[in-house]
Structures are given as structure tokens and as C-alpha cells.
Design an enzyme around this catalytic site. Structure first.
Site, PDB file in Angstrom:
ATOM      1  CG  HIS B 189      -2.035  -0.986   1.121  1.00 22.34           C
ATOM      2  ND1 HIS B 189      -3.067  -0.851   0.224  1.00 22.34           N
ATOM      3  CD2 HIS B 189      -2.264  -2.147   1.780  1.00 22.34           C
ATOM      4  CE1 HIS B 189      -3.901  -1.877   0.354  1.00 22.34           C
ATOM      5  NE2 HIS B 189      -3.433  -2.680   1.293  1.00 22.34           N
ATOM      6  N   GLY B 217       5.432  -6.694   3.364  1.00 19.14           N
ATOM      7  CA  GLY B 217       5.001  -6.299   2.029  1.00 19.14           C
ATOM      8  C   GLY B 217       3.620  -5.676   2.005  1.00 19.14           C
ATOM      9  CE  LYS B 218       0.173  -7.966   6.878  1.00 18.21           C
ATOM     10  NZ  LYS B 218      -0.055  -8.132   8.337  1.00 18.21           N
ATOM     11  CB  VAL B 219       3.173  -0.421   4.187  1.00 21.09           C
ATOM     12  CG1 VAL B 219       3.656   1.002   3.916  1.00 21.09           C
ATOM     13  CG2 VAL B 219       1.819  -0.393   4.887  1.00 21.09           C
TER      14      VAL B 219
END
Lengths: 278, 278, 278, 278
Positions: B189, B217-219
């Protein structure tokens, strides 16, 4: 037992021979990402731990016994058999929650079955045509049935809450499901013990007091003075409590509630019908 | 939008003409229970508010259009039509979330569909043979599809988190679903804004930092320095933020993501196939 | 040891034969006030406990030995002799902090000597012409002198912080007093252990991290990786820590730092002069 | 006003032309220390800012008017004159707390005068033979006198608490000083407004509720239902409150309580004598 999927998923790493490490909450996460290291507060592990665990779950979930809609209790019980087998193969001394619950017939529910790496992998398989899916309504009714059965013949029920969140509500809503929704006469849980950092003043359910639960019929008003809320880290409180319980009480026969699910659900159904017709 | 069922359920009270009142968090809950008054921190209301809202939901959910398995987005969209109709009938000035989201095609997901009075009533109806059930796997894939579509052609995605809990994880797991599980190349994101009282040190996901999200790896690591965590009560932070946004930005065209769900899901499916074959 | 006056004052109740009781934090305080019962969270006691303890302190503080300006360490040491005598008279098994510190020559400082029932009574006596007053500047220099002396000959210093507030800052400011204000070359404390509920994000000193302390020279940068902050209730953490220490380490000879105050202060003075002239 | 010395000290930086900068709470503190940069949560500034401010305070405090024992109110008032002069000289638009309080005759107390860089510098000067020292007992009696005077002729008193800690207790102990220690008949403060992150359950005074204060006589039982505790960051709550007050209430004449200290103290003394003789 009601757990998030994440707790069960990350507990599986050890069961299938993968490792996690003590790290620091102050690590440089951009650097960690570059080096493919994943962090959960002060725990770090290789990104491959996720990929390998995902692969394990997906492989198992393609088996014929998983090709249908089932409650999360059934799903966890069936997964537990595979996890246990893997533990035995590896000669692991550490016992995972899924394998242990399988062995002793303890049903494990999750209130948010799509919300975790387990749910994510089931969803990915669904894109491939796999038939496994979760029957969340069975989860709601089975948990209510377990509570109602505990009350039979003057029995008592209690809740032990480590943390808060959706699992807390799911455990407590068993009483409103019985009383408010199904119309069965009941008085609320007899014991309430919570270890949490969540305070009441934020207004959320995580920090809601046993008193508030009384106003909903979730906790028996007569039991309120004996309820306990302990504002403590669960990783400190639960071991203290467990050590105390093991030291002060001999083992009790296992209830094997998992094996009795259908019977308990039938009983809930009958009581509901009786209440509807009354 | 990802919400608990409880937020949507209690918001419905006003939409169907029922009322809740300002109370005190220090009320005598045993007395409240005797007088059939239910409390949510400093809000109080009559037990009949629950019974009437339950009856409203159950009545609507018996309609033919609800007699099948569906994602929670579809369920909320369809419910929203009924809630909106009721609001119009009552001439209510206040607009409920479900009705407003229906009108503007905003999909609303819940990560724990069995965990709330809504889920409890659907479960009770299932005991009577009603056919409505929730497709949690569709929820997982649809939310991932919405994020992937936002990234198309150099687009950007962001998360606004009010509180924490299961909805926070469900919103953030969209990126691991895309990358880790479906194997589609993505970076995370681009925006992360959280208003919460949950601190990192408890180790839970509610208080997990944007930095920790980067390691998953979410942001996007490049976006980390612009992420914001605001330790503030959401009832203070959200109105300030909303007033600021409305005062400083002209209205934008609606995206009507609800209407585009199938198209976005098809696109996710194609990208998954491409990635699997690569 | 740096303590609030309140901790020392309320600990004295037991020493002089008065009692406090387990109560409830949810008591009706208006009713308590009517019945002259005072509450500290979940502890309750009779208003007369305050009046009797006040009378005890005032009586002692009229003695000739208290008719002058003195550091709080001296004040607490001298009070400790009277408290110990009373304990012996009553045959009390429980040992108060003041009496024990007196016996073992542990100096007790308070950073806010006017802020507690002890300070209030000293202030009241001053209205009557009593000559006791507090030398807060001696407290500042004596605590710095103790730290500097610990460093002599390659020695080490450490801080153990239970809670936060003014005492935390007072303990930590010893290093800036040495380095920044007195100009003596020093590197910071070698050990930092805090048990607290105060989080860094509020920006206050209570929750300030060991890292922040490093930036001030309060903690040696080389010691940072070994510092510990434990977000835990002190009533849980301190007993665990104490039990561990007693079980794993034989008793050590007492340092009797109280007796060495003048010597340590002289040494600080010399080092300050040397640094000023350099 | 009761403040920590730290708040007043760091506010002085701006007044004497020094600067602090927005930084990050996630900075590498070992690196900061190497580069002589000091951090307070997300604020950073050069170590020389401390040294220059220390030098400013020490220079002023050598003046003849400071060569004696005085209450912290007098100390801050006298310092405020110098700070104000410096602000005028620099043409600063920003107004410091010390200078503004001086101008409007607002007495500023600190409950822990040795605990801050201000106190540290006074202590260092004392090693050189400087005669300035703090009369903490005057602080206790003056603050009680201000409250008692507010009550005269049916008047009302109130406390506004931003944060907690020792200043909170110092403000609230005014009532027990009047009632419990001096024996003057009184009922407690009429208004109680706290903005804090401190919760009651830790048992400390920072998070103690207005209800608990009622049990001590600190707050009038009849005023309890109107007391307010707002769990919010003070940097959000105070500006909202201030903006509201300025927008909704015309300016009121200044009370100039600093100028009336002796008169109020005399009145307290008389009431104490009357009570003692009754």
C-alpha cells in the site's frame, strides 16, 4: 476455544519444522524487507517460512475430506490430524495447538475465518475450483450449543479471555444468541476472567467490563462480584495462571466437546423449537 | 470499507426509528439488567431495541433474494436497500452507513460475519431452514481484487484504519494475498493512516506499526516515511479528519466499486493465472 | 532510592498499627465520603487513618533534631528511626520501607517533597513556626554524587524504574547533572530497567525510551542494546523480579550509601572544581 | 498553575532565540548522541541548546534578587521578567509561558523544584556558594491559600489537569491541606476536568478518577456528576478546549493572584488559627 486464524497459523510453523527468532521491535523494517525477513513485534523469520507454511496448508486442503463446506471447528480438527502427523514425523517435542486440540477433542473456532493466512490460502484455492468453504453459521450455533449444554442440570459456564477483539465478542455472544435471538430462557455466564490491555473507556468490546456484559445478559448478575479483569500482558498472565492451575488441581477427565457437537446442536435446536412454540 | 457487524447493526437502530441514549459508564449494571436496559460504555438503550432490530433483520433476510450464499459486500448492499427504504419512510434526517453505502455503491465487508447480532440472526434463521449464508472466501478475494485494481496503470492504494482488530488485518492482508499467496508481483500500500489506542508493545496486530507492515510487504517501503499513526480516540480523530477533508477538497466522482466487483475479481483471477504459469 | 512521598506516607500506616482494606474500584465514592472512608483505587481505609498518621508525623517532626533545613534523604533516615521504634513496640512482622532503609543505610530521596501528606504536614507545622524545611538542592547534588561515585575506578551504575513520573526523571537526571551542568566527563548509566504502563507516544518522560535517554547522555550508548522496558503492572513485575533475584544471587554486603553522603558529595565537588578549571 | 520544571525550561529555548525541530521517534539515538543531538520523543535539538539555556538561567540566577530562599511562584515570576525582556529584545512573536505569566500576574508553581534542568542549575550554583533555594513549604501553603480564597463568600474552585503526575496531586492536595491537615471546614473543588492518557487501573494518582478524589474530600460530592475525564492526548485536547473557550466567552478581568499571595496566605493562616482554637 475461539482463536484468530493468525495464532493457529503461526503456531504451525514450529509443528512443520520451521523456525522463528527473537528479534527487536526497533529493527529497520525497510532493511528487513530487502532481506526478506518478516517481523511480528519482536519476532523475526524468513519470508520462506510463510511460503512453506502456505504450501503445507494448501496441499492438505486439497485432500478429498476438505472438499465441502464445514464449520471452523471441523476444519481445525481435520487440519490438526495432519499437523500432528507432521509433528510425530519430525519428532518435535513442542506440541502445537491444532495437534493437541485434535488429540483431546477440543473444538477450536475462529470468528473471522477469512482473516488470516489460513483463510487467504483457502480463498486462493477457491479461485482454482477447490470446494472447501467455511460454515460460519454452524460456528455461531455450535458455540451457543456448547454453552447451553454446560448449563444443563444446574451446570455452570465460564469464559477465559486472553486479549480481546473479535474472539472475545464471539465467546460472549453465545448468551445473547441463546436468550435474545433464540428466545431460550437463560441467565448468563457464571465465570468471567479477562487478561487484557484494553481499557473500557475506548468504548470498544475488547475493553468492555463484566458489568457491561451483565447488562446484555452475557454474564449472570449474581456472578458479577466474582468476575476478574486483569490489565496485564497475556504472555505474563497466562503462564502464571496456568502454572497455578496445574499446581493446585489434579487433571480432570477430558470433555471431548468436539465429538459431541452434533448432539449438543440437536439439543439447542430442540430448546429453540420449544421456546418458539411457547 | 471493512467494518465489524456490530457497528453496522447498532447504526441500524436509528435507521428504523429506534433510539439510544447518553448514559454513564459508571451505571449499576445489575440494576440496568433488572430494568432491561442494555449498556455500551456510555450509551444505554432498551432491550426491545435489540429485539426490534433483530426482528427487522430476520424479516428482511427471509426474502427470496437472500436465499443463497453471498459475499458480505453483497449482503450489506442488499440490506442497505431495505434500510434506506425504511429511512425514507420515516423521513429520518440521519443517514445510516448501510443505506448510504448502498446509494453510492460502496462495498462494505465484514471480516467476521458470524460475530455480531447480524450473524447471530442469520444463524438462527439457518436453524429454521433459511438459505442465506456468507461466502467469506469471496470477501478475501474481492478485497484483494479492489486493491490490485487500484494499482493498475501506476495507481495507488491506501488504508485508513479507525481502531484496529480483525478489520485492520483484513484490510492489510490484501497485499499478502496478492503477493505471498497469489504470487502476483506487487509492492504494498502507498498510504497508511491509523487512528487507534493500540500500542505496538502488546505484540498484537491492532497496534502493529506501519514499519512492521513494511516487513510483510503490506506497505511499500518507499511510502514508510509518510505513514501516520495517531494515538487518539477515533471519535475525536475521525471528525477532525473528515472536517478537514471536506473543507479542503472538492467532491470527487464516486468510484462505485460495488458495481465493479465481478470485473475486478476477473482481473485478479487473470493475474493469478498469469503469475502461476510464469 | 527515589520515591514519591505518598508511597512512604501510606506505607507508614501499617508501621504504626493502622490498617487498610481490600475494596473495589467501583465503589460509590459519594457514599464512601459520607461514611468517612477514603479510597485509593481498590484499597479503602478510614479517614482516621490519615488523621492518626498526620498526628504521628507532626509529633515526630517537632523534635529538636528536625528543627532545620535538611535533604530528604536525611529527613527520611531520621523519620525511619522513629518508625522502626514504633514497629518494634507493636511487634509488627511487616517491615516498612522507611524503617528498613534506616536500618540498612539506604538513602531515600523524594523529588517533590511538598507534594504528599508528609509535605503537607511539614508545611502546616511551618505555619506554627516549626523550623523543618527541605533542601532540594542537596537532593539533586547528592543523587548525582552517588552515581559519580559508582563510576569510580571503572565501576558501573544502573537505574531500576518502577512506574515513571517525577521520580524517574530525578533518577535519570543524575547523568546530565554530572555532564551537562557540572561539566564532568561521563558516559551515562550502564543499566536501565523499567517496569511501567507509560508508552513513549505521549511524549512524556514517564514513557520515554532508553534510546531517548541515550540521546541525552543519561544512558551509555554502548549499554542500549541491554536495556529493558517491560510494559507491566509494577505489582506483578516487581515481585517476579525480586523473587528471581533472591533465588539466584547470594546476599551482597550493604553499601550503606546514606552514611557516605558527605564523602561522596565532597568528591563530586572536587570533580566539579577540576572540570571548571580545566 | 502547577507545571513541571521541564515544561518551563524547554519553553524557554524559544524565548531566548534557540530552536527545536520536528524529528522522528524512530531515530537512531546512538547516532544522535554521536552528533550531539538531543531527542524528546519526536522533537530534536542541538546539545548546545541545553548548554545555552543552562548558561542563561545560571547568569540570571546569580543576580542579587535571587540570593535567598523563595517559593517557586516567586522564582518563576522573577525569572519571567528576564525571559520577557529577552523576548522583547529578540522581537519574538511567540510568547513563552514564564513571560506571559509574569505579565499577567499568574503564579506558577512546580511541585518538584529540584527535578529539571532548572533545579539542576540552581543546585550547581549552590556548590559555588550561590544563595538561591526553594521554599517548598511556601508552595504548599500558598496553593492551599489560593483555593481557600476562591471559596470565600460562596465562590467556587476548579482544577484543569492536562496530563497527571506530581503536578496533578499537588493541585488536588490543596483541599486535604485545608481540611485534613489544617482542620478548616471545606467541601472540595467544584470543577474537575482532566485530559490524560492515564487509566485508573494502574492504581496511581495520575489516572485516579474524580470519584476517588471525592472520597478524599478533594472534590465536592455534589459536583461529581459534572466532572470530566477525557482520555486524549493533551496536544489535541487542550487546543480544542482553548479554541472553544476563546470563541464562546469574552475576556475576563485578570485575577493577578501572584500579587495577592501574601494577603491570601494571611487569610489561610487566620482560618487555621481559628480552626485550631475551636
Amino acid at each position: 476455544m475461539v482463536s484468530t486464524g493468525a495464532n493457529l497459523y503461526h503456531d504451525t510453523h514450529f509443528a512443520i519444522g520451521l523456525t522463528m527468532h527473537v528479534g527487536s521491535p526497533f529493527a529497520d523494517d525497510v532493511q528487513l524487507r530487502k532481506e526478506q525477513i518478516v517481523r511480528i513485534y519482536d519476532i523475526v523469520f524468513d519470508y520462506n517460512v510463510l511460503l512453506s507454511t502456505d504450501a503445507f496448508y494448501r496441499e492438505v486442503m486439497k485432500a478429498p475430506e476438505f472438499q465441502r463446506n464445514m464449520s471452523t471447528a471441523e476444519f481445525h480438527y481435520r487440519m490438526g490430524a495432519y499437523v500432528r502427523e507432521r509433528e510425530k514425523l519430525l519428532g518435535s517435542k513442542r506440541r502445537s495447538v491444532l495437534a493437541t486440540a485434535h488429540e483431546f477433542g477440543v473444538p477450536i473456532y475462529t470468528s473471522s475465518p477469512g482473516d488470516s493466512s489460513i483463510g487467504m490460502n483457502v480463498a486462493a484455492l477457491a479461485l482454482d475450483g477447490n470446494k472447501l468453504s467455511f460454515d460460519v453459521l454452524a460456528d455461531v450455533n455450535e458455540t451457543a450449543a456448547i454453552v447451553l449444554a454446560a448449563k444443563d442440570g444446574g451446570g455452570r459456564s465460564g469464559v477465559v479471555l486472553i486479549g480481546g477483539g473479535s474472539p472475545k465478542n464471539f465467546v460472549l455472544q453465545t448468551e445473547p444468541q441463546i436468550q435474545e435471538v433464540l428466545g431460550i430462557s437463560e441467565k448468563g455466564h457464571d465465570y468471567f476472567l479477562q487478561i487484557t490491555d484494553a481499557r473500557p473507556d475506548t468504548g470498544g468490546l475488547s475493553g468492555a467490563t463484566p458489568g457491561e456484559a451483565v447488562s446484555w445478559g452475557k454474564v449472570d448478575p449474581e456472578a458479577l462480584s466474582e468476575t476478574v479483569v486483569c490489565y496485564l500482558d497475556g504472555t505474563v498472565g497466562l503462564p502464571l495462571l496456568t502454572a497455578y492451575a496445574l499446581a493446585n488441581h489434579p487433571p480432570r477427565p477430558h470433555k471431548r466437546l468436539y465429538d459431541r457437537r452434533n448432539e449438543l446442536l440437536d439439543s439447542l435446536h430442540r430448546r429453540y423449537k420449544d421456546a418458539s412454540e411457547a
